[in-house]
Design a protein around this motif. Structure first.
Motif, PDB file in Angstrom:
ATOM      1  N   LEU A 146      36.993  22.612 101.188  1.00 26.23           N
ATOM      2  CA  LEU A 146      38.430  21.829 100.334  1.00 26.23           C
ATOM      3  C   LEU A 146      39.618  21.587 100.879  1.00 26.23           C
ATOM      4  O   LEU A 146      39.939  21.856 102.143  1.00 26.23           O
ATOM      5  N   GLU A 147      39.803  20.118 100.528  1.00 22.21           N
ATOM      6  CA  GLU A 147      41.597  20.240 101.280  1.00 22.21           C
ATOM      7  C   GLU A 147      41.482  19.306  99.639  1.00 22.21           C
ATOM      8  O   GLU A 147      41.101  18.748  99.330  1.00 22.21           O
ATOM      9  N   GLY A 148      43.473  19.635 100.197  1.00 20.70           N
ATOM     10  CA  GLY A 148      44.321  18.677  99.160  1.00 20.70           C
ATOM     11  C   GLY A 148      45.469  18.280  99.528  1.00 20.70           C
ATOM     12  O   GLY A 148      45.560  19.031 101.006  1.00 20.70           O
ATOM     13  N   ASP A 149      45.980  18.017  98.667  1.00 19.92           N
ATOM     14  CA  ASP A 149      47.419  17.312  98.690  1.00 19.92           C
ATOM     15  C   ASP A 149      48.210  18.399  98.394  1.00 19.92           C
ATOM     16  O   ASP A 149      49.507  17.975  99.091  1.00 19.92           O
ATOM     17  N   ASP A 177      48.019  22.625  94.204  1.00 15.17           N
ATOM     18  CA  ASP A 177      47.361  23.091  92.696  1.00 15.17           C
ATOM     19  C   ASP A 177      47.028  21.527  92.803  1.00 15.17           C
ATOM     20  O   ASP A 177      45.532  22.015  91.765  1.00 15.17           O
ATOM     21  N   GLU A 178      46.168  20.885  93.436  1.00 14.88           N
ATOM     22  CA  GLU A 178      45.620  19.765  93.884  1.00 14.88           C
ATOM     23  C   GLU A 178      44.603  20.745  93.954  1.00 14.88           C
ATOM     24  O   GLU A 178      43.367  21.177  94.072  1.00 14.88           O
ATOM     25  N   LEU A 179      44.696  21.555  95.468  1.00 11.74           N
ATOM     26  CA  LEU A 179      42.909  22.861  96.137  1.00 11.74           C
ATOM     27  C   LEU A 179      43.240  23.375  94.590  1.00 11.74           C
ATOM     28  O   LEU A 179      42.045  23.612  94.685  1.00 11.74           O
ATOM     29  N   LEU A 180      43.452  23.426  93.465  1.00 10.67           N
ATOM     30  CA  LEU A 180      43.490  25.199  92.406  1.00 10.67           C
ATOM     31  C   LEU A 180      42.266  23.706  91.913  1.00 10.67           C
ATOM     32  O   LEU A 180      41.208  24.240  92.003  1.00 10.67           O
ATOM     33  N   VAL A 181      42.351  22.786  91.351  1.00  9.88           N
ATOM     34  CA  VAL A 181      41.919  22.195  91.156  1.00  9.88           C
ATOM     35  C   VAL A 181      40.387  21.472  91.222  1.00  9.88           C
ATOM     36  O   VAL A 181      39.176  21.730  90.551  1.00  9.88           O
ATOM     37  N   PRO A 205      44.534  26.817 107.036  1.00 12.18           N
ATOM     38  CA  PRO A 205      45.780  26.828 107.532  1.00 12.18           C
ATOM     39  C   PRO A 205      46.210  24.855 106.793  1.00 12.18           C
ATOM     40  O   PRO A 205      44.932  24.301 106.197  1.00 12.18           O
ATOM     41  N   GLY A 206      47.221  24.844 106.500  1.00 12.98           N
ATOM     42  CA  GLY A 206      47.883  23.237 105.771  1.00 12.98           C
ATOM     43  C   GLY A 206      47.160  23.798 104.046  1.00 12.98           C
ATOM     44  O   GLY A 206      47.206  24.973 103.507  1.00 12.98           O
ATOM     45  N   VAL A 207      46.825  22.369 103.717  1.00 15.65           N
ATOM     46  CA  VAL A 207      46.645  22.990 102.887  1.00 15.65           C
ATOM     47  C   VAL A 207      44.808  22.796 102.445  1.00 15.65           C
ATOM     48  O   VAL A 207      44.597  21.919 101.453  1.00 15.65           O
ATOM     49  N   SER A 208      44.137  23.785 102.663  1.00 14.14           N
ATOM     50  CA  SER A 208      42.942  23.759 103.136  1.00 14.14           C
ATOM     51  C   SER A 208      42.032  24.944 102.093  1.00 14.14           C
ATOM     52  O   SER A 208      42.959  26.283 102.755  1.00 14.14           O
ATOM     53  N   LEU A 209      40.667  24.654 102.250  1.00 14.87           N
ATOM     54  CA  LEU A 209      40.655  26.698 101.909  1.00 14.87           C
ATOM     55  C   LEU A 209      39.105  26.384 101.958  1.00 14.87           C
ATOM     56  O   LEU A 209      38.143  25.339 102.245  1.00 14.87           O
ATOM     57  N   LYS A 210      38.458  27.746 103.123  1.00 13.96           N
ATOM     58  CA  LYS A 210      37.053  28.160 103.427  1.00 13.96           C
ATOM     59  C   LYS A 210      36.977  29.583 102.233  1.00 13.96           C
ATOM     60  O   LYS A 210      37.922  30.151 102.318  1.00 13.96           O
ATOM     61  N   ALA A 211      36.037  28.989 101.522  1.00 12.85           N
ATOM     62  CA  ALA A 211      35.156  30.207 100.838  1.00 12.85           C
ATOM     63  C   ALA A 211      33.874  30.394 101.130  1.00 12.85           C
ATOM     64  O   ALA A 211      32.885  29.510 100.775  1.00 12.85           O
ATOM     65  N   THR A 212      33.406  32.090 100.773  1.00 14.27           N
ATOM     66  CA  THR A 212      31.581  32.053 101.039  1.00 14.27           C
ATOM     67  C   THR A 212      31.570  32.250  98.982  1.00 14.27           C
ATOM     68  O   THR A 212      32.688  33.444  98.646  1.00 14.27           O
ATOM     69  N   LEU A 213      31.169  32.693  98.570  1.00 18.67           N
ATOM     70  CA  LEU A 213      30.453  32.856  97.829  1.00 18.67           C
ATOM     71  C   LEU A 213      29.375  33.211  97.278  1.00 18.67           C
ATOM     72  O   LEU A 213      28.352  33.131  97.685  1.00 18.67           O
ATOM     73  N   HIS A 267      46.551  18.907  83.661  1.00 19.32           N
ATOM     74  CA  HIS A 267      47.056  19.017  83.145  1.00 19.32           C
ATOM     75  C   HIS A 267      47.988  20.568  83.318  1.00 19.32           C
ATOM     76  O   HIS A 267      47.270  20.710  83.224  1.00 19.32           O
ATOM     77  N   GLN A 268      49.137  20.531  83.650  1.00 19.27           N
ATOM     78  CA  GLN A 268      49.639  22.113  84.021  1.00 19.27           C
ATOM     79  C   GLN A 268      49.040  23.083  85.051  1.00 19.27           C
ATOM     80  O   GLN A 268      49.640  23.752  84.761  1.00 19.27           O
ATOM     81  N   ALA A 269      48.222  22.376  85.783  1.00 17.13           N
ATOM     82  CA  ALA A 269      47.788  22.779  87.310  1.00 17.13           C
ATOM     83  C   ALA A 269      48.857  23.341  87.966  1.00 17.13           C
ATOM     84  O   ALA A 269      49.552  22.531  88.029  1.00 17.13           O
ATOM     85  N   GLU A 270      49.130  24.580  87.940  1.00 18.22           N
ATOM     86  CA  GLU A 270      49.992  25.288  88.447  1.00 18.22           C
ATOM     87  C   GLU A 270      49.727  25.857  89.808  1.00 18.22           C
ATOM     88  O   GLU A 270      49.004  27.113  89.268  1.00 18.22           O
TER      89      GLU A 270
END
Length: 140
Positions: free
Chosen positions: A55-58, A61-65, A91-99, A121-124
């Motif tokens: 996943l990527e985000g700006d 907070d956006e990455l968490l959502v 790196p940057g605002v990205s995420l790599k996951a194994t679930l 809303h209130q995501a932080e």
């Protein structure tokens, strides 16, 4: 005494939770585990199926959502619940996951809460005392 996985956030109509982690990787892993535990008892979910995602985000907070929304999507489309998370943020605002987890088994999984959506809303995600804290509100 062991630190609880998450704490509830009081909210008038929805529910929320707050998690902490020593690193961003741990923070997102704990957020994923807390999200599952809000729906069913985390300890009842066996890690027998595996999924990978990126996943990527700006912003964090956006990455968490996006992260929690993806978990909700996998539950809604495939009935998958996850109990084990290996997450790398960056790196940057990205995420790599194994679930790792399994499909919902109504005979074995005790249902706690139906989540409709993950809200902004209130995501932080914020640094605290040498670690990280995240909070999010869920539409139920």
């Amino acid at each position: 005494m062991e630190t609880p996985l998450y704490e509830w956030i009081d909210h008038t109509a929805d529910v929320g939770f707050r998690v902490t982690g020593k690193t961003l990787d741990e923070l997102f892993q704990r957020a994923g585990a807390a999200f599952t535990d809000l729906m069913v008892d985390l300890s009842d979910v066996n890690p027998v199926e595996e999924r990978s995602l990126r996943l990527e985000g700006d912003s964090l907070d956006e990455l968490l959502v996006a992260w929690l929304s993806e978990l909700l999507y996998l539950f809604e489309t495939e009935g998958l619940l996850f109990s084990k998370f290996r997450v790398t943020v960056g790196p940057g605002v990205s995420l790599k996951a194994t679930l790792r987890g399994e499909r919902l088994d109504p005979e074995r999984h005790r249902w706690k809460l139906a989540v409709k959506a993950v809200t902004y809303h209130q995501a932080e995600v914020a640094p605290i005392n040498g670690g990280w804290r995240a909070q999010v509100i869920l539409d139920i």
